[in-house]
Design a protein around this motif. Structure first.
Motif, PDB file in Angstrom:
ATOM      1  N   LYS A 387       0.835  -1.156   0.002  1.00  0.00           N
ATOM      2  CA  LYS A 387       0.026   0.204  -0.084  1.00  0.00           C
ATOM      3  C   LYS A 387       0.758   1.134  -0.018  1.00  0.00           C
ATOM      4  O   LYS A 387       1.392   1.848   1.038  1.00  0.00           O
ATOM      5  N   LEU A 389       2.242   5.177  -0.532  1.00  0.00           N
ATOM      6  CA  LEU A 389       1.881   6.448   0.009  1.00  0.00           C
ATOM      7  C   LEU A 389       0.883   6.871  -1.086  1.00  0.00           C
ATOM      8  O   LEU A 389       0.990   6.602  -2.322  1.00  0.00           O
ATOM      9  N   ASP A 390      -0.145   7.649  -0.752  1.00  0.00           N
ATOM     10  CA  ASP A 390      -1.132   8.282  -1.524  1.00  0.00           C
ATOM     11  C   ASP A 390      -0.279   9.417  -2.594  1.00  0.00           C
ATOM     12  O   ASP A 390       0.716   9.830  -1.996  1.00  0.00           O
ATOM     13  N   GLU A 391      -0.663   9.634  -3.574  1.00  0.00           N
ATOM     14  CA  GLU A 391      -0.327  10.465  -4.648  1.00  0.00           C
ATOM     15  C   GLU A 391      -0.452  12.100  -3.845  1.00  0.00           C
ATOM     16  O   GLU A 391      -1.507  12.162  -3.480  1.00  0.00           O
ATOM     17  N   LYS A 392       0.628  12.780  -3.880  1.00  0.00           N
ATOM     18  CA  LYS A 392       0.405  13.920  -3.186  1.00  0.00           C
ATOM     19  C   LYS A 392       1.588  14.880  -3.639  1.00  0.00           C
ATOM     20  O   LYS A 392       2.594  14.566  -3.965  1.00  0.00           O
ATOM     21  N   ARG A 430       4.344  17.023   2.809  1.00  0.00           N
ATOM     22  CA  ARG A 430       4.883  15.623   2.215  1.00  0.00           C
ATOM     23  C   ARG A 430       6.290  16.130   1.644  1.00  0.00           C
ATOM     24  O   ARG A 430       6.561  16.903   1.098  1.00  0.00           O
ATOM     25  N   ASP A 484       4.887  11.494   4.920  1.00  0.00           N
ATOM     26  CA  ASP A 484       3.985  12.650   5.400  1.00  0.00           C
ATOM     27  C   ASP A 484       4.156  13.099   6.751  1.00  0.00           C
ATOM     28  O   ASP A 484       4.571  12.180   7.823  1.00  0.00           O
TER      29      ASP A 484
END
Length: 513
Positions: A387, A389-392, A430, A484
């Motif tokens: 999983k 990291l979210d795109e940021k 980020r 993050d």
């Protein structure tokens, strides 16, 4: 039977010796309270290494078990009693507590005095293979460490046997004496290997007290417009050429797996055809290792406690402070299967044995049949987070220079710990942090209080594993991590090679809010 009785004698001797020589041990130890605090005691032990008694430390519960096992979703409610005869502080490596409970002397708390105690209480959300160890002086070399396993309640019904192994590099010498010699004489140049190709020399490190300075000068601290290629001409003291790396600072007497050598390895009873989850912890002070499964093939399913897309193999790179979770599907025949950890650049090894009922466990040698190469970034570049990291949008970047100076000085951005400036971060950032290694050794870099994703090695981008410790290869190796900023406080950031950290390679990351 002789070995077992000798171990029992040593344990009894340790208890008698401690009670007789350390007045603080005569203080009453408070039991677990009704409020749910578990008691972990930092204490003295005597173990046997190669037929000799060795005085070490340990972290145990009242029942004598090492470390702690708990479930995700529970609170980490622990009372830590210090009975080692000197101050200490214990860090919960891989957990993300409030910063004041991170257990780092000089950053998050005062050292716990001998005979004192300290309470911790914070939620633990993530399952994983973590560990606890001293973050004070050189106590980690004296084995003041233990596993910290956080189970996933959703996996409680799985038919998988767990085997937890904590690896150490062991020396009979006083760590303070070793550090003094390193500062006086620099590196062991017998453990040199060319870079960037993996080292294959079978030399073991030595503490060199008679050598003149052999360290590279510190890297530039101003690096915004730096020509990376210009670093290739840097010379090392002592006439050694740049482009060489070396692997060991310290010559160890043995490697240990759960306190034991291969003269008397721990044997785990397993079922033929069964499934085993190895939870492996490199608790060495300064030795990167290879995990060698021998005749078994395993599936690597997590690193540093964080799930990855599974990778099959028989050998895995295993840097200082990192953890490997490996799932094994055992063969159906009744047999014994050794699992080894081998030092990089040499043959010294330790391990445990998985043995089916009735299987013969033969004698295991403490030297592998071949030299193992240097641990590098090959495995790192193959890992992918289960999983990511979210795109940021990246809101803050920094390139941190890992430097090396005379008299065993190790620096971050040109400064030794004590003269360093904390790395600034703000909640919600980020952050992308690039480690650039100007030194002749690799460095396992550990960020406290956060998990990060490896997103580039030597400028090549990829969605790598989530970790808390990453190895930065020697001689201009570069690794970029992303995380993050979601845990406000002041956090340690350092090389996990104990003597490098003691030599100055440590700083902090401080939230400005």
């Amino acid at each position: 039977m002789n070995t077992l009785s000798r171990r029992g004698f040593l344990a009894a001797s340790a208890a008698t010796l401690s009670a007789a020589t350390v007045p603080s041990l005569l203080l009453p130890v408070r039991p677990a309270h009704a409020d749910g605090h578990k008691v972990i005691t930092a204490g003295k032990r005597i173990i046997e290494v190669k037929g000799k008694a060795a005085n070490v430390f340990g972290l145990t519960q009242a029942d004598g078990s090492s470390g702690l096992v708990m479930n995700a979703g529970e609170n980490f409610r622990v009372r830590l009693n210090n009975l080692i005869g000197e101050p200490t502080a214990i860090h919960w490596h891989g957990l993300t507590p409030p910063w004041q409970q991170d257990g780092v002397a000089g950053i998050s708390q005062e050292p716990i005095p001998d005979g004192g105690s300290h309470d911790y209480d914070f939620p633990v959300a993530r399952p994983g293979t973590f560990w606890m160890h001293s973050h004070f002086g050189l106590q980690e070399q004296l084995m003041l460490a233990a596993p910290l396993i956080v189970h996933d309640p959703a996996e409680s019904g799985q038919d998988v046997q767990e085997v937890v192994v904590l690896f150490h590099d062991f020396t009979f010498r006083d760590p303070q004496e070793i550090l003094a010699e390193l500062k006086a004489g620099g590196h062991d140049m017998s453990a040199m290997a060319p870079a960037p190709a993996p080292a294959a020399g079978g030399h073991e490190g030595h503490d060199m007290s008679g050598m003149s300075g052999t360290a590279m000068g510190t890297g530039q601290s101003s690096h915004d417009n730096m020509d990376h290629g210009a670093m290739g001409g840097m010379q090392m003291g002592g006439g050694q050429m740049a482009g060489m790396s070396h692997l060991q600072d310290v010559q160890y007497d043995a490697l240990l797996a759960n306190d034991r050598t291969l003269d008397d390895p721990e044997v785990f009873a397993v079922e033929p055809g069964g499934r085993v989850r190895l939870r492996l912890i490199n608790g060495a002070a300064s030795t990167n290792m290879w995990l060698d499964l021998g005749k078994l093939e395993g599936k690597l399913i997590a690193v540093d406690g964080m799930p990855i897309e599974p990778i099959k193999g028989t050998r895995f790179e295993f840097a200082v402070a990192q953890r490997l979770d490996i799932l094994l599907e055992l063969p159906k025949e009744a047999a014994a299967w050794p699992v080894f950890a081998v030092q990089e650049g040499g043959r010294m090894r330790t391990g445990v044995v998985l043995a089916a009922k009735g299987a013969s466990v033969g004698k295991l040698t403490e030297m592998a049949d071949e030299d193992f190469p240097a641990v590098g970034a090959d495995l790192e570049q193959k890992l992918r987070a289960a999983k990511p990291l979210d795109e940021k949008v990246v809101t803050r970047k920094h390139t941190m220079m890992l430097g090396e100076g005379p008299n065993y000085a190790w620096t971050l951005d040109g400064a030794m710990h004590g003269q360093d400036k904390p790395l600034a971060v703000a909640s919600g950032d980020r952050f992308e942090l690039t480690f650039m290694n100007h030194t002749t050794m690799s460095h396992p870099m550990h960020l406290h209080g956060h998990h990060f994703q490896v997103v580039a090695v030597n400028g090549k981008r990829f969605a790598g594993a989530l970790r808390d410790t990453v190895l930065v290869p020697a001689n201009m190796g570069m690794v970029t991590i992303a995380f993050d900023a979601d845990n406000a406080g002041k956090w340690a950031l350092h090389c996990h090679h104990l003597y490098h950290m003691a030599g100055g390679m440590m700083t902090s990351m401080a939230y400005n809010d």
